[in-house]
Scaffold this motif. Sequence first.
Motif, PDB file in Angstrom:
ATOM      1  N   GLY A 165       0.788  -1.256   0.008  1.00  0.00           N
ATOM      2  CA  GLY A 165      -0.091   0.132   0.136  1.00  0.00           C
ATOM      3  C   GLY A 165       0.694   1.419   0.038  1.00  0.00           C
ATOM      4  N   ASP A 166       2.128   1.219   0.649  1.00  0.00           N
ATOM      5  CA  ASP A 166       3.077   2.227   0.638  1.00  0.00           C
ATOM      6  C   ASP A 166       4.260   2.114  -0.135  1.00  0.00           C
ATOM      7  N   TYR A 167       4.726   2.616  -0.971  1.00  0.00           N
ATOM      8  CA  TYR A 167       5.720   2.630  -1.899  1.00  0.00           C
ATOM      9  C   TYR A 167       6.926   3.264  -1.108  1.00  0.00           C
ATOM     10  N   VAL A 168       6.840   4.048  -0.327  1.00  0.00           N
ATOM     11  CA  VAL A 168       7.970   4.411   0.459  1.00  0.00           C
ATOM     12  C   VAL A 168       8.312   3.618   1.330  1.00  0.00           C
ATOM     13  N   ALA A 169       7.425   3.091   2.261  1.00  0.00           N
ATOM     14  CA  ALA A 169       7.520   1.689   3.115  1.00  0.00           C
ATOM     15  C   ALA A 169       8.532   0.875   2.369  1.00  0.00           C
ATOM     16  N   VAL A 170       8.055   0.657   1.208  1.00  0.00           N
ATOM     17  CA  VAL A 170       8.977  -0.466   0.424  1.00  0.00           C
ATOM     18  C   VAL A 170      10.384   0.024   0.195  1.00  0.00           C
ATOM     19  N   ALA A 171      10.590   1.375  -0.072  1.00  0.00           N
ATOM     20  CA  ALA A 171      12.010   1.954  -0.188  1.00  0.00           C
ATOM     21  C   ALA A 171      12.746   1.798   0.986  1.00  0.00           C
ATOM     22  N   GLU A 172      12.174   1.965   2.179  1.00  0.00           N
ATOM     23  CA  GLU A 172      12.640   1.955   3.330  1.00  0.00           C
ATOM     24  C   GLU A 172      13.158   0.458   3.670  1.00  0.00           C
ATOM     25  N   MET A 173      12.478  -0.506   3.211  1.00  0.00           N
ATOM     26  CA  MET A 173      12.751  -1.922   3.350  1.00  0.00           C
ATOM     27  C   MET A 173      14.293  -2.064   2.537  1.00  0.00           C
ATOM     28  N   LEU A 174      14.602  -1.243   1.883  1.00  0.00           N
ATOM     29  CA  LEU A 174      15.742  -1.129   0.820  1.00  0.00           C
ATOM     30  C   LEU A 174      16.804  -0.514   1.475  1.00  0.00           C
ATOM     31  N   GLU A 175      16.716   0.122   2.576  1.00  0.00           N
ATOM     32  CA  GLU A 175      17.761   1.041   2.906  1.00  0.00           C
ATOM     33  C   GLU A 175      19.053   0.355   3.222  1.00  0.00           C
ATOM     34  N   HIS A 176      20.305   0.706   3.010  1.00  0.00           N
ATOM     35  CA  HIS A 176      21.493  -0.040   2.876  1.00  0.00           C
ATOM     36  C   HIS A 176      21.917  -0.616   1.889  1.00  0.00           C
ATOM     37  N   THR A 177      20.909  -1.203   0.849  1.00  0.00           N
ATOM     38  CA  THR A 177      21.270  -1.732  -0.291  1.00  0.00           C
ATOM     39  C   THR A 177      22.393  -0.756  -1.120  1.00  0.00           C
ATOM     40  N   PRO A 178      23.305  -1.744  -1.399  1.00  0.00           N
ATOM     41  CA  PRO A 178      24.682  -0.913  -2.175  1.00  0.00           C
ATOM     42  C   PRO A 178      23.890  -0.167  -3.358  1.00  0.00           C
ATOM     43  N   TYR A 179      24.693   0.741  -3.664  1.00  0.00           N
ATOM     44  CA  TYR A 179      24.469   1.643  -4.764  1.00  0.00           C
ATOM     45  C   TYR A 179      25.063   0.990  -6.147  1.00  0.00           C
ATOM     46  N   LEU A 180      24.322   0.712  -6.975  1.00  0.00           N
ATOM     47  CA  LEU A 180      24.932  -0.034  -8.360  1.00  0.00           C
ATOM     48  C   LEU A 180      24.193   0.974  -9.438  1.00  0.00           C
ATOM     49  N   TRP A 181      25.217   1.527 -10.338  1.00  0.00           N
ATOM     50  CA  TRP A 181      24.686   2.170 -11.595  1.00  0.00           C
ATOM     51  C   TRP A 181      23.906   1.267 -12.592  1.00  0.00           C
ATOM     52  N   GLY A 182      22.935   1.434 -12.963  1.00  0.00           N
ATOM     53  CA  GLY A 182      22.065   0.786 -13.566  1.00  0.00           C
ATOM     54  C   GLY A 182      21.340  -0.463 -12.719  1.00  0.00           C
ATOM     55  N   GLY A 183      21.745  -0.448 -11.603  1.00  0.00           N
ATOM     56  CA  GLY A 183      20.819  -1.615 -10.735  1.00  0.00           C
ATOM     57  C   GLY A 183      19.375  -1.323 -10.739  1.00  0.00           C
ATOM     58  N   ALA A 184      18.740  -2.465 -10.504  1.00  0.00           N
ATOM     59  CA  ALA A 184      17.243  -2.267 -10.270  1.00  0.00           C
ATOM     60  C   ALA A 184      16.832  -3.293  -9.459  1.00  0.00           C
ATOM     61  N   SER A 185      17.518  -3.950  -8.699  1.00  0.00           N
ATOM     62  CA  SER A 185      17.161  -5.020  -7.772  1.00  0.00           C
ATOM     63  C   SER A 185      17.700  -4.927  -6.452  1.00  0.00           C
ATOM     64  N   ALA A 186      17.485  -5.824  -5.481  1.00  0.00           N
ATOM     65  CA  ALA A 186      17.822  -5.581  -4.211  1.00  0.00           C
ATOM     66  C   ALA A 186      19.035  -5.842  -3.615  1.00  0.00           C
ATOM     67  N   PHE A 187      19.793  -6.413  -4.694  1.00  0.00           N
ATOM     68  CA  PHE A 187      21.244  -6.657  -4.695  1.00  0.00           C
ATOM     69  C   PHE A 187      22.331  -5.429  -4.874  1.00  0.00           C
ATOM     70  N   GLY A 188      21.476  -4.695  -5.573  1.00  0.00           N
ATOM     71  CA  GLY A 188      22.127  -3.476  -6.049  1.00  0.00           C
ATOM     72  C   GLY A 188      21.441  -2.466  -6.823  1.00  0.00           C
ATOM     73  N   ILE A 189      21.454  -1.140  -6.490  1.00  0.00           N
ATOM     74  CA  ILE A 189      20.114  -0.256  -7.057  1.00  0.00           C
ATOM     75  C   ILE A 189      20.756   1.234  -7.201  1.00  0.00           C
ATOM     76  N   ASP A 190      20.256   1.892  -8.385  1.00  0.00           N
ATOM     77  CA  ASP A 190      20.545   3.159  -8.452  1.00  0.00           C
ATOM     78  C   ASP A 190      19.181   3.811  -7.971  1.00  0.00           C
ATOM     79  N   CYS A 191      19.381   5.409  -8.051  1.00  0.00           N
ATOM     80  CA  CYS A 191      18.398   6.121  -7.555  1.00  0.00           C
ATOM     81  C   CYS A 191      16.867   5.882  -8.337  1.00  0.00           C
ATOM     82  N   SER A 192      17.005   6.020  -9.459  1.00  0.00           N
ATOM     83  CA  SER A 192      15.759   5.789 -10.320  1.00  0.00           C
ATOM     84  C   SER A 192      15.293   4.444 -10.262  1.00  0.00           C
ATOM     85  N   GLY A 193      16.157   3.467 -10.160  1.00  0.00           N
ATOM     86  CA  GLY A 193      15.587   2.067  -9.899  1.00  0.00           C
ATOM     87  C   GLY A 193      14.959   1.627  -8.765  1.00  0.00           C
ATOM     88  N   LEU A 194      15.404   2.562  -7.524  1.00  0.00           N
ATOM     89  CA  LEU A 194      14.857   2.362  -6.227  1.00  0.00           C
ATOM     90  C   LEU A 194      13.428   2.928  -6.410  1.00  0.00           C
TER      91      LEU A 194
END
Length: 284
Positions: A165-194
């Motif tokens: 119901g809350d996309y921000v709560a989903v983003a908060e679950m992904l806090e501390h996920t490593p940054y990865l240019w082009g990443g779109a998964s919970a293993f590594g993600i970039d800003c728009s991927g998040l």
Amino acid sequence: MSALDRRLNAFRPDLADERLSGQVEARNFAAGRPARVAVPVLGVLDAPRPDAGLDTQLLAGDTVRVFDEAEGFSWVQAERDGYVGYVSGAGLAPVGDAPTHVVVAPRTFTYREPNMKKGATGALSMGSHVRIVGSASARGTDYALLESGEALIAAHLRPAGEVSGDYVAVAEMLEHTPYLWGGASAFGIDCSGLVQLSMRMTGQGVRRDTDMQAATVGTALGDDPAGLRRGDLVFWKGHVAIMADDETIIHANGHTMMVSREKLAPAIERIAYLYGPPTGFRRA
């Protein structure tokens, strides 16, 4: 030269999507064939080479349309967000039966059998889709069974039609996920991927790249950050952040090299030397 965005339209001088006939010039046109991603994460590259740049990623269960195959690479367009690029052909399989469940934990393991002590065979990211064919319980833990016989923790899944119901709560679950240019998964993600993955989990399909999101997600707001609230988006040139509350953002960023929180005001000051001030605000 066509004005169509090559990131969202499959066309090259030698070959193009038949749906673009009359809009682009190409020697041949093709309908393409459907395929499904059969590996946990599949990189979408900007050229058919192992050392090419990573544009985005597809997740297990995603579907694509394959227009060309050569030397181990497939030229595809993702059905989910329309992104076009090159993937390893080994990561694709026939579409087969539709997935039944989606992974809702940030990451989850696949086990060779319904027993966590027997060892993991792999891992899946949040947003991956799987086909569950059975269930089992062992030592008080419920498992969902794949067609391969492997098992997943049942509590890490939900039926494919259900959404958060809350996309921000989903983003908060992904806090501390490593940054990865082009990443779109919970293993590594970039800003728009998040932004994309978090909204995907709430049933909102959005485009992949920052400029696309800045032009299409939600509605534009004024230029005063004082009126922002939880769930609003802040855009810079080449960057996007999510408002966690009226003064805090959460974003995948190259400063901390992970998904992290910080106050918006000092972030605007810090980011300005590279990207300038924010270019816009949108209410998702």
